[in-house]
Design an enzyme around this catalytic site. Sequence first.
Site, PDB file in Angstrom:
ATOM      1  CB  CYS A   6      -5.866   5.180  -0.780  1.00 34.17           C
ATOM      2  SG  CYS A   6      -5.229   5.770  -2.350  1.00 34.17           S
ATOM      3  CD  GLN A  28      -7.405   0.134  -3.609  1.00 37.62           C
ATOM      4  OE1 GLN A  28      -6.555   1.005  -3.489  1.00 37.62           O
ATOM      5  NE2 GLN A  28      -7.500  -0.613  -4.688  1.00 37.62           N
ATOM      6  CG  HIS A  74      -2.001   0.966   1.196  1.00 38.06           C
ATOM      7  ND1 HIS A  74      -3.224   0.700   0.610  1.00 38.06           N
ATOM      8  CD2 HIS A  74      -2.070   2.248   1.651  1.00 38.06           C
ATOM      9  CE1 HIS A  74      -4.005   1.762   0.714  1.00 38.06           C
ATOM     10  NE2 HIS A  74      -3.323   2.724   1.334  1.00 38.06           N
ATOM     11  CB  SER A  75       1.516   3.886  -2.449  1.00 35.11           C
ATOM     12  OG  SER A  75       2.122   2.913  -3.257  1.00 35.11           O
ATOM     13  CB  CYS A 100      -3.263   7.703   0.071  1.00 33.49           C
ATOM     14  SG  CYS A 100      -4.508   8.883  -0.494  1.00 33.49           S
ATOM     15  CG  ASP A 156       3.093   5.012 -10.402  1.00 32.31           C
ATOM     16  OD1 ASP A 156       3.803   5.318  -9.431  1.00 32.31           O
ATOM     17  OD2 ASP A 156       2.311   4.039 -10.399  1.00 32.31           O
ATOM     18  NE  ARG A 170       2.689   4.102  -6.934  1.00 35.10           N
ATOM     19  CZ  ARG A 170       1.538   3.466  -6.940  1.00 35.10           C
ATOM     20  NH1 ARG A 170       1.054   2.986  -5.821  1.00 35.10           N
ATOM     21  NH2 ARG A 170       0.870   3.313  -8.057  1.00 35.10           N
ATOM     22  CD  GLU A 208       0.407  11.280   0.237  1.00 33.24           C
ATOM     23  OE1 GLU A 208      -0.379  11.224  -0.722  1.00 33.24           O
ATOM     24  OE2 GLU A 208       0.105  10.931   1.388  1.00 33.24           O
ATOM     25  N   GLY A 209       1.384  10.168  -2.876  1.00 34.05           N
ATOM     26  CA  GLY A 209       1.080  10.787  -4.172  1.00 34.05           C
ATOM     27  C   GLY A 209       1.771  10.104  -5.348  1.00 34.05           C
TER      28      GLY A 209
HETATM   29  N1  GTP Z   1      -0.091  12.209  -7.836  1.00 33.90           N
HETATM   30  C1  GTP Z   1      -1.252  11.722  -7.429  1.00 33.90           C
HETATM   31  N2  GTP Z   1      -1.249  10.708  -6.559  1.00 33.90           N
HETATM   32  C2  GTP Z   1      -2.437  10.213  -6.166  1.00 33.90           C
HETATM   33  C3  GTP Z   1      -3.662  10.746  -6.627  1.00 33.90           C
HETATM   34  N3  GTP Z   1      -4.671  10.036  -6.043  1.00 33.90           N
HETATM   35  C4  GTP Z   1      -4.073   9.108  -5.261  1.00 33.90           C
HETATM   36  N4  GTP Z   1      -2.739   9.206  -5.334  1.00 33.90           N
HETATM   37  C5  GTP Z   1      -1.698   8.360  -4.728  1.00 33.90           C
HETATM   38  O1  GTP Z   1      -1.705   7.144  -5.412  1.00 33.90           O
HETATM   39  C6  GTP Z   1      -1.189   6.124  -4.587  1.00 33.90           C
HETATM   40  C7  GTP Z   1      -2.148   4.937  -4.692  1.00 33.90           C
HETATM   41  O2  GTP Z   1      -1.987   4.447  -5.961  1.00 33.90           O
HETATM   42  P1  GTP Z   1      -3.145   3.839  -6.853  1.00 33.90           P
HETATM   43  O3  GTP Z   1      -2.705   3.999  -8.266  1.00 33.90           O
HETATM   44  O4  GTP Z   1      -4.456   4.384  -6.387  1.00 33.90           O
HETATM   45  O5  GTP Z   1      -3.239   2.399  -6.528  1.00 33.90           O
HETATM   46  P2  GTP Z   1      -2.177   1.339  -6.587  1.00 33.90           P
HETATM   47  O6  GTP Z   1      -1.717   1.284  -5.184  1.00 33.90           O
HETATM   48  O7  GTP Z   1      -1.121   1.502  -7.616  1.00 33.90           O
HETATM   49  O8  GTP Z   1      -3.039   0.125  -7.076  1.00 33.90           O
HETATM   50  P3  GTP Z   1      -3.999  -0.722  -6.184  1.00 33.90           P
HETATM   51  O9  GTP Z   1      -3.091  -1.718  -5.530  1.00 33.90           O
HETATM   52  O10 GTP Z   1      -4.991  -1.334  -7.086  1.00 33.90           O
HETATM   53  O11 GTP Z   1      -4.610   0.214  -5.202  1.00 33.90           O
HETATM   54  C8  GTP Z   1      -1.045   6.727  -3.215  1.00 33.90           C
HETATM   55  O12 GTP Z   1       0.334   7.051  -3.017  1.00 33.90           O
HETATM   56  C9  GTP Z   1      -1.873   8.014  -3.294  1.00 33.90           C
HETATM   57  O13 GTP Z   1      -1.382   9.046  -2.478  1.00 33.90           O
HETATM   58  C10 GTP Z   1      -3.633  11.822  -7.532  1.00 33.90           C
HETATM   59  O14 GTP Z   1      -4.648  12.318  -8.034  1.00 33.90           O
HETATM   60  N5  GTP Z   1      -2.416  12.287  -7.897  1.00 33.90           N
HETATM   61 ZN    ZN Z   2      -5.621   7.906  -2.093  1.00 34.12          ZN
END
Ligand code: GTP
Ligand code: ZN
Length: 204
Positions: free
Chosen positions: A67, A70, A51-52, A54, A126, A128, A92-93
């Site tokens: 987030c 989830q 989990h990233s 948020c 992205d 990350r 974050e983000g």
């Molecule tokens: N830059 C940016 N980051 C976001 C935004 N909304 C959520 N996030 C960040 O996106 C990250 C979550 O990534 P997601 O792409 O939603 O999901 P994922 O973790 O890759 O995929 P899942 O495992 O399916 O949830 C967290 O670090 C959030 O802070 C946004 O509009 N802009």
């Molecule tokens: Zn989020």
Amino acid sequence: MSIKYVATAKLPTPWGVFSMHGFEDTESGKEHVALTFGELQADEPMLGRIHSECLTGDALFSLRCDCGFQLQTAMQNIAAEGRGFILYLRQEGRGIGLLNKVRAYALQDKGANTVEANEQLGFPADMRKYDMIAPMLEKIGVHKVRLMTNNPRKVKAMQQVGVEVVERVPLQVGKNPYNENYLKTKSHELGHLIPDSYFEQHQD
Ligand SMILES: Nc1nc2c(ncn2[C@@H]2O[C@H](COP(=O)(O)OP(=O)(O)OP(=O)(O)O)[C@@H](O)[C@H]2O)c(=O)[nH]1
Ligand SMILES: [Zn+2]
């Protein structure tokens, strides 16, 4: 990348008592945590989530994303199964940081989607990284994973750092009128596996 294990403590939650293991990335100074529940088995696939961070969704009840929903569902599923893990990564983000995410949200308030907003700020969609995962999983004794995610790029990134993902478990929760377009952008532009039928379903 140098990951240092720091300490372990109990984390009681509404769904049961997890153990919380603290780690430090000594190069970046980032502090990550792993949550574990029950007896983990190194030779069996463990249910888990990467989990990233948020802050808005996980802690401030934001409905702009999925987030928080989830995270909660993942913890519930792990407790129901009796064992599993969560790596809570401080990126974050999608790696741009909290204040840049606020800037990106401001652009989204003016009509940009989540990808366009990052690009207008000069960032990739992205940013990350996942190389801290392997040493963290090694420390908690997980070698095979059933990963709760809708993001196939996360599965690929884990395999690239040497973690065996034996199954992807979908985690489609938290749709609401404020995040519907965001989820559609993730599905159509970032490759998340969220079927169009999900957007037609009624959500409690
Ligand atoms: N830059 C940016 N980051 C976001 C935004 N909304 C959520 N996030 C960040 O996106 C990250 C979550 O990534 P997601 O792409 O939603 O999901 P994922 O973790 O890759 O995929 P899942 O495992 O399916 O949830 C967290 O670090 C959030 O802070 C946004 O509009 N802009
Ligand atoms: Zn989020």
